[in-house]
Design an enzyme around this catalytic site. Structure first.
Site, short mmCIF file in Angstrom:
data_model
loop_
_atom_site.label_atom_id
_atom_site.label_comp_id
_atom_site.label_asym_id
_atom_site.label_seq_id
_atom_site.Cartn_x
_atom_site.Cartn_y
_atom_site.Cartn_z
N SER A 1 51.09 12.45 -10.10
CA SER A 1 51.51 11.15 -10.62
C SER A 1 51.82 10.18 -9.50
O SER A 1 51.32 10.32 -8.39
CB SER A 1 52.74 11.34 -11.52
OG SER A 1 52.48 12.25 -12.56
N LEU A 2 52.67 9.20 -9.79
CA LEU A 2 53.12 8.18 -8.83
C LEU A 2 51.96 7.36 -8.29
O LEU A 2 51.88 7.07 -7.09
CB LEU A 2 53.91 8.83 -7.68
CG LEU A 2 55.20 9.56 -8.09
CD1 LEU A 2 55.83 10.23 -6.88
CD2 LEU A 2 56.19 8.59 -8.74
N CYS A 3 51.02 7.01 -9.16
CA CYS A 3 49.89 6.16 -8.74
C CYS A 3 49.70 5.02 -9.74
O CYS A 3 48.57 4.67 -10.08
CB CYS A 3 48.62 6.99 -8.58
SG CYS A 3 48.26 8.12 -9.93
N GLY A 4 50.83 4.46 -10.20
CA GLY A 4 50.76 3.32 -11.10
C GLY A 4 50.12 3.70 -12.44
O GLY A 4 50.36 4.77 -12.99
N PHE B 1 46.99 4.34 -12.95
CA PHE B 1 45.67 4.94 -12.70
C PHE B 1 45.30 5.94 -13.79
O PHE B 1 44.24 5.83 -14.43
CB PHE B 1 45.67 5.61 -11.32
CG PHE B 1 44.42 6.36 -10.99
CD1 PHE B 1 43.29 5.69 -10.53
CD2 PHE B 1 44.34 7.73 -11.14
CE1 PHE B 1 42.13 6.38 -10.22
CE2 PHE B 1 43.19 8.43 -10.83
CZ PHE B 1 42.08 7.74 -10.37
#
Length: 323
Positions: A87-90, A92
């Protein structure tokens, strides 16, 4: 009003979070560079294969391939969907999964319920299994370590099922990497394959020279891309090469078209991986900027509270002296 100790504790907490987001941004930037290099190394082969195949087809009357023939009825569809494992990719992963669900709903509205999902990435696989979709297997390793051999196996399996009539249409859902600041969510038909010469080079619009994703950099890259598109539209591409076919037309097409299919799947994977790292870099940069802004506000609040406390102490001392 919070006490000085509470404000100081929060400042320390935000500082710790900022260090994490800043480190993650640098890691994503490094991984993005490696992903850009992988695309750059693949591009010459992609460009040459596409030119050879499509210029060969346009210069050879009657050339056709079973991979390019549409089935009379579309009853079963396969979707190859590319997300990340983490995770932690907006937005996406969320946006990709949303497009997959929209595609499924669209086919079901047409009366097509037999939909097979090829999930590349843990996020889409978890969602597909949770929704009860037919899943062709587990391909999570590809999202972290791109492997052309495994992509070839997926493309070969899809091609065989298409020729056997087990699948009538195959679509790719992924993020097309244009630059560090621009990734375009794309839904593209893989089978039947489009062998028209009008599509030559339409996906070769990537900017692999920069991994800067600030607002000014994005605006510069957009202007640069617009000027390049204008120049490319002016140039005429010579396609009618003179080919001597050996041993025969059918054999050559059987060799070239599956290569193109394998390359399309591998290209989509590389684009998706580069887009993931770019999205994570932008998300972590935004989080770091937000932490900086929050720290400025907290430091100001801390200084005001400290000054107020000192002023109150001075007033108390002055009052005590007067008494």
């Amino acid at each position: 009003m919070p006490s000085l100790k509470e404000i100081k504790t929060r400042i320390a907490s935000v500082n710790s979070t900022r260090k994490i987001t800043s480190a993650m941004k640098m890691v994503a930037s490094s991984k993005l560079h490696h992903a850009q290099v992988a695309i750059q190394n693949m591009l010459p082969y992609e460009n040459q294969l596409e030119h050879i195949l499509k210029s060969f087809l346009i210069s050879t009357p009657g050339a056709d391939s079973p991979y390019s023939l549409e089935h009379s009825q579309v009853k079963r569809v396969a979707l190859v969907v590319f997300t990340s494992n983490s995770s932690l990719c907006g937005g996406f992963n969320t946006n990709t999964i949303k497009m997959m669900l929209d595609a499924v709903d669209e086919y079901k509205a047409q009366g097509i319920d037999d939909i097979l999902i090829y999930p590349v990435g843990r996020k889409v696989e978890e969602k597909a299994r949770k929704m009860g979709f037919q899943v062709a297997g587990t391909f999570c390793d590809l999202a972290d370590k791109p492997n052309s051999a495994q992509c070839s196996e997926i493309a070969h399996e899809l091609g065989e099922k298409f020729l056997a009539g087990e699948i009538d249409k195959v679509e790719l859902i992924y993020h097309h990497f244009k630059s560090a600041g621009s990734q375009i969510l794309t839904r593209k038909t893989l089978l039947p394959i489009d062998l028209s010469t009008e599509a030559i080079g339409e996906d070769n619009d990537r900017d692999l020279t920069s991994n800067v994703a600030t607002a000014k950099a994005q605006e510069y890259l957009r202007k640069k891309q617009d000027s390049e598109d204008t120049r490319n539209n002016v140039k005429a591409v010579e396609l009618n090469d003179d080919f001597i076919v050996e041993p025969d037309l059918e054999t050559v097409l059987k060799a070239l078209v599956p290569k193109q299919l394998r390359l399309m799947v591998y290209t989509a994977l590389l684009d998706s991986i580069a887009s993931e790292h770019a999205a994570r870099m932008v998300a972590m940069q935004t989080a770091t900027d937000n932490a900086d802004e929050l720290l400025r506000g907290l430091n100001l609040q801390y200084n005001k509270s400290r000054q107020a406390a000192i002023t109150n102490e001075l007033l108390d001392l002055a009052g005590g002296a007067q008494e």
